[in-house]
Design a protein around this motif. Structure first.
Motif, PDB file in Angstrom:
ATOM      1  N   LEU A 210       0.905  -1.153  -0.151  1.00 53.82           N
ATOM      2  CA  LEU A 210      -0.014   0.093   0.029  1.00 53.82           C
ATOM      3  C   LEU A 210       0.720   1.159  -0.046  1.00 53.82           C
ATOM      4  N   LEU A 211       1.943   1.315   0.553  1.00 54.81           N
ATOM      5  CA  LEU A 211       2.858   2.408   0.770  1.00 54.81           C
ATOM      6  C   LEU A 211       3.478   2.341  -0.649  1.00 54.81           C
ATOM      7  N   ASP A 212       3.875   1.406  -1.142  1.00 55.63           N
ATOM      8  CA  ASP A 212       4.560   1.279  -2.582  1.00 55.63           C
ATOM      9  C   ASP A 212       3.811   1.848  -3.621  1.00 55.63           C
ATOM     10  N   SER A 213       2.228   1.621  -3.418  1.00 60.72           N
ATOM     11  CA  SER A 213       1.301   2.130  -4.500  1.00 60.72           C
ATOM     12  C   SER A 213       1.285   3.788  -4.476  1.00 60.72           C
ATOM     13  N   GLY A 214       1.069   4.076  -2.819  1.00 58.80           N
ATOM     14  CA  GLY A 214       1.111   5.594  -2.563  1.00 58.80           C
ATOM     15  C   GLY A 214      -0.454   6.203  -2.546  1.00 58.80           C
ATOM     16  N   ALA A 273      -9.597  -7.146   5.521  1.00 54.08           N
ATOM     17  CA  ALA A 273     -10.635  -7.758   5.249  1.00 54.08           C
ATOM     18  C   ALA A 273     -10.591  -9.076   4.592  1.00 54.08           C
ATOM     19  N   MET A 274      -9.673  -9.940   5.346  1.00 54.49           N
ATOM     20  CA  MET A 274      -9.376 -11.159   4.727  1.00 54.49           C
ATOM     21  C   MET A 274     -10.472 -12.178   5.244  1.00 54.49           C
ATOM     22  N   ASN A 275     -10.873 -12.189   6.320  1.00 55.79           N
ATOM     23  CA  ASN A 275     -11.622 -13.047   7.029  1.00 55.79           C
ATOM     24  C   ASN A 275     -13.135 -12.704   6.855  1.00 55.79           C
ATOM     25  N   ASN A 276     -13.374 -11.327   6.708  1.00 54.98           N
ATOM     26  CA  ASN A 276     -14.899 -10.798   6.181  1.00 54.98           C
ATOM     27  C   ASN A 276     -14.852  -9.966   5.587  1.00 54.98           C
ATOM     28  N   LEU A 619      -6.890  -6.232   1.867  1.00 55.76           N
ATOM     29  CA  LEU A 619      -7.498  -4.984   1.751  1.00 55.76           C
ATOM     30  C   LEU A 619      -8.934  -4.927   1.137  1.00 55.76           C
ATOM     31  N   ALA A 620      -9.785  -3.873   1.542  1.00 56.95           N
ATOM     32  CA  ALA A 620     -10.833  -3.826   0.948  1.00 56.95           C
ATOM     33  C   ALA A 620     -10.775  -3.491  -0.601  1.00 56.95           C
ATOM     34  N   GLY A 621     -11.336  -4.070  -1.469  1.00 57.95           N
ATOM     35  CA  GLY A 621     -11.031  -3.957  -2.970  1.00 57.95           C
ATOM     36  C   GLY A 621     -10.055  -4.960  -3.459  1.00 57.95           C
ATOM     37  N   ASP A 622      -9.415  -5.631  -2.747  1.00 59.82           N
ATOM     38  CA  ASP A 622      -8.614  -6.766  -3.151  1.00 59.82           C
ATOM     39  C   ASP A 622      -9.529  -8.019  -3.322  1.00 59.82           C
ATOM     40  N   SER A 623      -9.008  -8.680  -4.591  1.00 62.05           N
ATOM     41  CA  SER A 623      -9.978  -9.990  -4.767  1.00 62.05           C
ATOM     42  C   SER A 623      -9.486 -11.043  -3.883  1.00 62.05           C
ATOM     43  N   GLN A 624      -8.404 -11.099  -3.329  1.00 58.09           N
ATOM     44  CA  GLN A 624      -7.894 -12.159  -2.647  1.00 58.09           C
ATOM     45  C   GLN A 624      -6.795 -11.913  -1.744  1.00 58.09           C
TER      46      GLN A 624
END
Length: 647
Positions: A210-214, A273-276, A619-624
């Motif tokens: 997340l820090l790398d993407s900025g 948001a990995m478990n829920n 993260l919220a928005g990640d597909s996996q």
């Protein structure tokens, strides 16, 4: 001293050191490092002798005889929150490393530190300090002697701090200490009371990706931002303690007792948001307990004539905890589901005996034996199968030899067995609380540690003290109870060894140089050869402190701390980045009654991390889920200015 790695730190060394947080006093123990991966009100992260001690699992701490470590704690076994410590009141800190000392008991495998507060002040004072990032602190302390000869001391501390975070910590801390003492060093007593409360927000570790993407969710994201801004905590601690001592004709008696009321509510989200994927993964950990303890010992002095002389000691310690401990799923600190809710009663009883004998002017032996018994009763309100009663006991022999002094040099050899207790809930666990269909195996209550070391202490010149220690520690199991999931994580047996060198040198009357170097090697002794690295086992630590006192009015101290790279995975494929930070203290006595202090932390504003982990999160928005590095940055350059006025 009974071991080369043992020592005492006095008030003058503490006063001459810039302290960003109370637990930083522990960094005066050679090789010990303090970090933080969350809000400043939470217990710190500790590293020593190749251990990631988490929040205190294998390092025992007491303040005025009251244990700080918490067994069967909601967040982590041996949780050691030192934020209530008032460094200005510390008269001395006694530290020991290794499991060679009878009477230390639980959590002392890697080491132990015992803080002793002053009973009297040189003069009453008020400290006021302010700094950037919303830092403000006030401390007032006074002491005196009543007509009856009773000595008293009282201090009150109030502090607030936002930190550099986009979501301010809003730490609010209130702290009261009161002490009474009577009698003399030969026969006397003391008592103390503490009332402490704090609340804070947390910016926990964030994914490096997340820090790398900025950016995240279409907005910029920096190293000071939080993924879940509702993380945080509240805690309180009230304790009473008393001790009595008497030196008689050939005997020395000690009795101490303490009582503690403690509470913690902690909200964390490390996987996002990995478990829920809908509500998120935030969870709450709640710990409410009352605990009490008793320690008593008698020491006899023996005169053996031509066989020398020595001391024998018999002692007993008892601790009982009555705990209501829970784990909950939450959204923005609101409970959505109960994962675990337990009532735990546990007691630890220890008996020990020790003999120290001075055979000749150059040979002293130390031999001891301790037996500890842990009894636990667990009542699970969410899963009755996890209720139960469990007991276990452990025998711990300890021994040492001291050779010398020759030319102001002593040689020490020590060996012994110690232990740390496991969470009582793990001792009776039959089912996974998050998945009741999954069977679990109960965990052992006491995990043994075998340690040994050889070292020397020397003062080759009046202005130069040095010690060199070669040590080894073997653990029967790295198995631990995970408070974040409410389950026991399987561990493997392990071994650690290392080398420590510590020196204090005064090259000139106005200069003082302290240097501590530590190297350790930590490996599992089971499993595939290529997967035996122990994650977060710190390998190299160095600290250098240079103090200059050009005259009676000025003090300048520079402290440099270096943490080397460490494995973050058991195959050593991912390692943490090393870090170096420098702190500065400049102190000026204005009038003899007023002193101004300037502290600068991270003097060169280095972009380093306080902690680094490698695990999967989503993260919220990640597909996996994505497995990767997660970091918590060290604070940037910060300045604090303080004024002390004595009355």
């Amino acid at each position: 001293m009974d071991a080369a790695s043992q020592g005492t730190v006095g008030a003058n060394r503490i006063a001459g050191r810039p302290l960003a947080r109370p637990a930083d006093v522990l960094e005066l123990v050679p090789g010990l490092i303090i970090t933080q991966h969350s809000g400043q009100g939470k217990a710190n992260q500790y590293f020593l002798r190749g251990f990631n001690l988490d929040h205190g699992t294998d390092f025992a701490t007491t303040v005025n005889g009251v244990p700080v470590n918490m067994p069967t704690h909601a967040h982590g076994q041996g949780y050691s929150d030192l934020n209530f410590l008032i460094p200005e009141l510390v008269e001395r800190m006694d530290f020991r490393k290794g499991p060679y000392f009878v009477g230390q008991g639980d959590f002392a495998s890697a080491g132990a530190a015992n803080f002793h507060y002053r009973q009297q002040l040189d003069a009453p004072f008020v400290d006021l300090s302010v700094g950037n990032h919303g830092y403000a602190r006030a401390l007032s302390a006074d002491s005196g002697v009543w007509a009856s000869g009773l000595r008293w001391l009282a201090a009150f501390e109030a502090m607030g701090d936002d930190g550099p975070w986009s979501n301010p910590d809003r730490l609010q801390k209130r702290n009261l200490h009161m002490g009474l003492a009577g009698g003399s060093a030969r026969e006397g007593w003391s008592a103390s009371a503490v009332a402490y409360r704090a609340r804070w927000n947390s910016t926990d570790q964030v994914p490096q990706r997340l820090l790398d993407s900025g950016s995240w969710r279409g907005r910029p994201f920096s190293r000071w931002d939080a993924v879940d801004p509702s993380d945080g905590g509240e805690t309180q601690r009230v304790s009473l303690a008393a001790e009595w001592h008497r030196i008689g004709q050939g005997t020395h008696d000690r009795v101490s007792a303490w009582w503690l009321d403690y509470g913690l509510d902690l909200w964390s989200n490390f996987t996002y948001a990995m478990n829920n994927t809908t509500l998120g993964d935030q969870f709450a950990q709640r710990d409410q307990r009352q605990a009490m303890g008793l320690t008593t010992s008698r020491q006899w002095h023996h005169v053996g004539g031509s066989w020398g002389d020595g001391f024998s000691t018999l002692g007993l310690y008892l601790r009982q905890d009555n705990i209501r401990v829970g784990l909950y799923n939450t959204v923005a600190r609101q409970i959505t589901a109960t994962v675990r809710d337990d009532h735990v009663r546990q007691s630890l009883l220890g008996l020990y005996a020790e003999n120290q004998w001075q055979w000749t002017p150059w040979l002293r032996s130390i031999a001891g034996l301790a037996v500890d018994r842990l009894d636990a009763q667990v009542q699970s309100f969410t899963l009755p199968d996890n209720s139960g009663v469990a007991q276990t006991a452990l025998l711990s022999p300890k021994a040492g030899l001291v050779l010398g002094p020759w030319h102001k040099t002593e040689f020490h050899v020590n060996a012994g067995r110690g232990f740390h207790s496991n969470d009582a809930r793990g001792m009776t666990m039959q089912r996974d609380p998050a998945n009741p269909a999954q069977a679990m195996s109960p965990a052992p209550g006491l995990v043994a540690t075998q340690g040994m070391e050889a070292g020397l202490r020397s003062q080759p010149m009046p202005n130069f003290l040095t010690s060199l220690v070669l040590w080894r520690l073997n653990l029967d199991s790295e198995l631990i109870y995970q408070g974040d999931s409410g389950t026991t994580t399987a561990g493997r047996a392990s071994t650690r060894y290392g080398l420590e060198w510590s020196s204090q040198w005064q090259p000139a009357r106005r200069w003082q140089l302290d240097l501590d170097l530590s190297w350790s090697h930590a490996r599992y002794t089971e499993g595939p050869e290529v997967r035996r690295y122990i994650p977060n086992a710190q390998e190299q630590v160095a600290q250098l402190t240079l103090r200059c006192k050009p005259d009676a009015q000025w003090l300048v101290a520079v402290q440099m701390r270096s943490m080397g790279s460490a494995p973050l995975t058991d195959d050593n494929s991912v390692r943490s980045a090393s870090s170096v930070t420098t702190n500065l203290r400049v102190q000026h006595d204005l009038t003899g009654r007023a002193t101004v202090t300037l502290d600068v932390f991270n003097l060169f504003d280095r972009r380093v991390n306080d902690i680094q982990y490698f695990y999967a999160s989503q993260l919220a928005g990640d597909s996996q889920p994505v497995t990767g590095l997660h970091v918590h940055p060290a604070e940037p350059l910060s300045v604090r200015i303080g004024l002390r006025v004595k009355f």
